[in-house]
Write a protein that holds these residues in place. Sequence first.
Motif, short mmCIF file in Angstrom:
data_model
loop_
_atom_site.label_atom_id
_atom_site.label_comp_id
_atom_site.label_asym_id
_atom_site.label_seq_id
_atom_site.Cartn_x
_atom_site.Cartn_y
_atom_site.Cartn_z
N CYS A 198 0.87 -1.18 0.00
CA CYS A 198 0.00 0.00 0.00
C CYS A 198 0.90 1.22 0.00
CB CYS A 198 -0.91 0.02 1.22
SG CYS A 198 -2.03 1.44 1.27
N GLU A 199 0.78 2.04 -1.04
CA GLU A 199 1.55 3.27 -1.16
C GLU A 199 0.66 4.42 -0.70
OE1 GLU A 199 4.40 5.39 -4.55
OE2 GLU A 199 2.89 3.93 -5.14
N ASN A 200 1.01 5.02 0.41
CA ASN A 200 0.16 6.01 1.08
C ASN A 200 0.65 7.42 0.76
OD1 ASN A 200 -1.40 7.55 2.84
ND2 ASN A 200 -0.19 6.97 4.64
N TYR A 201 -0.11 8.15 -0.06
CA TYR A 201 0.28 9.52 -0.42
C TYR A 201 -0.08 10.53 0.67
CZ TYR A 201 -0.31 7.40 -5.12
OH TYR A 201 -0.27 6.58 -6.22
N GLY A 202 -0.99 10.17 1.56
CA GLY A 202 -1.56 11.14 2.49
C GLY A 202 -0.88 11.14 3.85
N ALA A 203 -1.67 11.49 4.88
CA ALA A 203 -1.15 11.53 6.24
C ALA A 203 -0.59 10.17 6.64
CB ALA A 203 -2.25 11.94 7.21
N LYS A 204 0.44 10.17 7.46
CA LYS A 204 1.13 8.94 7.82
C LYS A 204 0.22 7.98 8.59
CE LYS A 204 4.38 11.48 9.63
NZ LYS A 204 4.16 12.74 8.90
N PHE A 205 0.52 6.69 8.44
CA PHE A 205 -0.18 5.68 9.22
C PHE A 205 0.07 5.91 10.71
CE2 PHE A 205 -0.11 3.02 5.30
CZ PHE A 205 -1.46 2.72 5.26
N THR A 206 -0.98 5.70 11.48
CA THR A 206 -0.88 5.79 12.92
C THR A 206 -1.82 4.76 13.53
OG1 THR A 206 -1.01 7.32 14.80
CG2 THR A 206 -2.70 7.54 13.11
N LEU A 207 -1.79 4.61 14.85
CA LEU A 207 -2.69 3.69 15.51
C LEU A 207 -4.08 4.32 15.61
CD1 LEU A 207 -0.38 2.47 18.40
CD2 LEU A 207 -1.02 1.21 16.35
N TYR A 258 5.85 -5.01 12.28
CA TYR A 258 4.82 -5.45 13.23
C TYR A 258 4.43 -6.88 12.90
CZ TYR A 258 0.24 -5.73 15.56
OH TYR A 258 -0.83 -6.12 16.33
N ASP A 259 4.32 -7.69 13.93
CA ASP A 259 3.90 -9.09 13.80
C ASP A 259 2.38 -9.15 13.91
OD1 ASP A 259 3.32 -11.78 14.08
OD2 ASP A 259 4.89 -12.17 15.56
N LEU A 260 1.72 -9.50 12.80
CA LEU A 260 0.26 -9.49 12.78
C LEU A 260 -0.35 -10.50 13.75
CD1 LEU A 260 -0.33 -9.22 8.92
CD2 LEU A 260 -0.54 -7.39 10.61
N THR A 261 0.41 -11.52 14.14
CA THR A 261 -0.15 -12.51 15.07
C THR A 261 -0.25 -11.97 16.49
OG1 THR A 261 1.99 -13.54 15.58
CG2 THR A 261 0.79 -14.38 13.67
N THR A 262 0.35 -10.79 16.77
CA THR A 262 0.23 -10.18 18.09
C THR A 262 -1.01 -9.29 18.18
OG1 THR A 262 1.58 -8.24 17.55
CG2 THR A 262 2.73 -10.19 18.36
N TYR A 263 -1.74 -9.13 17.08
CA TYR A 263 -2.96 -8.33 17.11
C TYR A 263 -4.00 -8.99 18.01
CZ TYR A 263 -6.86 -5.51 15.37
OH TYR A 263 -7.94 -4.65 15.27
N SER A 264 -4.58 -8.22 18.91
CA SER A 264 -5.55 -8.75 19.86
C SER A 264 -6.95 -8.34 19.43
CB SER A 264 -5.25 -8.21 21.27
OG SER A 264 -6.20 -8.69 22.20
N PRO A 265 -7.67 -9.21 18.71
CA PRO A 265 -8.98 -8.82 18.18
C PRO A 265 -10.04 -8.75 19.27
CG PRO A 265 -8.53 -11.11 17.63
CD PRO A 265 -7.29 -10.57 18.30
N ALA A 272 -7.61 0.96 26.99
CA ALA A 272 -6.16 1.05 26.83
C ALA A 272 -5.53 -0.15 26.16
CB ALA A 272 -5.51 1.26 28.20
N ASN A 273 -6.25 -1.26 26.00
CA ASN A 273 -5.65 -2.49 25.52
C ASN A 273 -6.43 -3.05 24.34
OD1 ASN A 273 -3.56 -2.83 27.73
ND2 ASN A 273 -5.44 -2.71 28.93
N CYS A 274 -5.87 -4.10 23.75
CA CYS A 274 -6.42 -4.82 22.59
C CYS A 274 -6.15 -4.06 21.28
CB CYS A 274 -7.91 -5.08 22.75
SG CYS A 274 -8.28 -6.24 24.08
N LEU A 275 -6.59 -4.66 20.18
CA LEU A 275 -6.22 -4.26 18.83
C LEU A 275 -4.69 -4.35 18.72
CD1 LEU A 275 -8.67 -1.27 18.23
CD2 LEU A 275 -9.10 -3.72 18.14
N ALA A 276 -4.04 -3.43 18.02
CA ALA A 276 -2.58 -3.45 17.92
C ALA A 276 -2.00 -2.68 19.10
CB ALA A 276 -2.14 -2.83 16.61
N ASN A 277 -1.20 -3.36 19.92
CA ASN A 277 -0.62 -2.72 21.08
C ASN A 277 0.74 -2.11 20.74
OD1 ASN A 277 -2.57 -3.23 23.24
ND2 ASN A 277 -2.14 -5.40 22.83
N PRO A 278 1.01 -0.90 21.21
CA PRO A 278 2.23 -0.19 20.81
C PRO A 278 3.52 -0.97 21.04
CG PRO A 278 0.74 1.30 21.95
CD PRO A 278 0.14 -0.07 22.07
N ARG A 279 3.59 -1.76 22.10
CA ARG A 279 4.84 -2.45 22.42
C ARG A 279 5.26 -3.43 21.34
NH1 ARG A 279 3.99 -7.14 26.89
NH2 ARG A 279 6.17 -7.37 26.31
#
Length: 437
Positions: free
Chosen positions: A199-208, A273-280, A216-223
């Motif tokens: 994915c080539e993103n021309y716009g604002a940078k990706f963020t959480l 980022y390791d996608l298997t660490t995503y907490s759905p 405060a927890n779940c989804l993609a965790n910053p650590r």
Amino acid sequence: MTLSYMPGFGNDFETESLPGALPQGQNSPQRCAYGLYAEQLSGSPFTAPRGTNERSWLYRIRPSVRHTARFHPVSYNHWHTAPNIDDHELALGQLRWDPIPMPNEPTNFVAGMRTITTAGDVHTQVGMATHVYVLNEAMRDDYFFNADAEMLLVPQEGEIRVYTEMGIMDVAPKEICILPRGMVFKVEPKDGPSRGYVCENYGAKFTLPDRGPIGANCLANPRDFKTPTAWYEDKETDCRITVKWCGRFYVTEIGHSPLDVVAWHGNYAPYKYDLTTYSPVGAILFDHPDPSIFTVLTAPSGEAGTANIDFVIFPERWMVAEHTFRPPWYHRNIMSEFMGLIYGQYDAKEEGFVPGGMSLHNMMLPHGPDAMGFDKASNAELRPHKLSGTMAFMFETRFPQHLTRYAANLETLQENYLDCWSGLKKRFNGTPEGNWE
């Protein structure tokens, strides 16, 4: 070894590959240790607010301005940039492809880029492009940077090694990496031919994304986001740097490696980022929730809640909702959806959508489970069930995604894709029970 990284939140890091290479107390001393040059790489305007101001200081063997020849144009015929409209004659519709074949001839990462869709306008820095890369050759003395966009890489087959100015990242299927706008890098396959999505993103940078009531927890965790430690390549050979700038490509020759940063500090960096660490999270009583709960990263637009791009995954997870049609429901969406399958089987389409394949459902075009998936889910015993061995993803944007001629003419385009819904029969008979025979 890598450092924890929080995309889009202004955290600052420092790392050095030689002791004392980083100056203390200032960014640009009169003379840097080891005879290095101080150079700032800015990922935002100088006056951006503190929370979104991004820059890193690089301490390198040679300043990046040093090259031995002027830039001259070069062509990569399969890599396209928005706006790229009216490029084909294929009629509007729901589309799906089998995997793009691996190349037979030697092909590196840049030459192996195949643009599928473009959206928005690179000149006004809005929108995106979707690509598939195929490669079987390393970029040994060739280097690249993208002045148009940051790049999100999603390997599907074969691990790749990404060498950047700020360190090395090994990225395998089930992982992703982000290469910031302007970052010099090269890519090599680690274990044979490789394929993946970009994915080539021309716009604002990706963020959480904001979690809202989730807390405060779940989804993609910053650590779990990691950025590389300092590493440098000191070689004096004939090398080339290619730049992508406003959709065009230019190359220059240099007599050394541009990956010669001995130390760096800052908050503008590549990361993985390791996608298997995503907490759905999901429904634990009834109803299938909106797919937005599976957002890993978002690139915001100027309109709150309407993304320039959302990167969404559909990972392994438990399905427990009662009295519920558990797969994604039929829907039409203001957003345009490009999907890929990294491995396994997608629960809404058990046939035809294969690993390495892709689909495109543009804004307001209806889509949803195929007839077999609908029948199976409508009659399934609703006990707790785990979706195992699967990972699909979606690049979703507020803009219409225009197909390239290359994608429209691919032999892997499934001409019979619409047939997957042809078995959806009328079940209405005027009674509350309906006709489920």
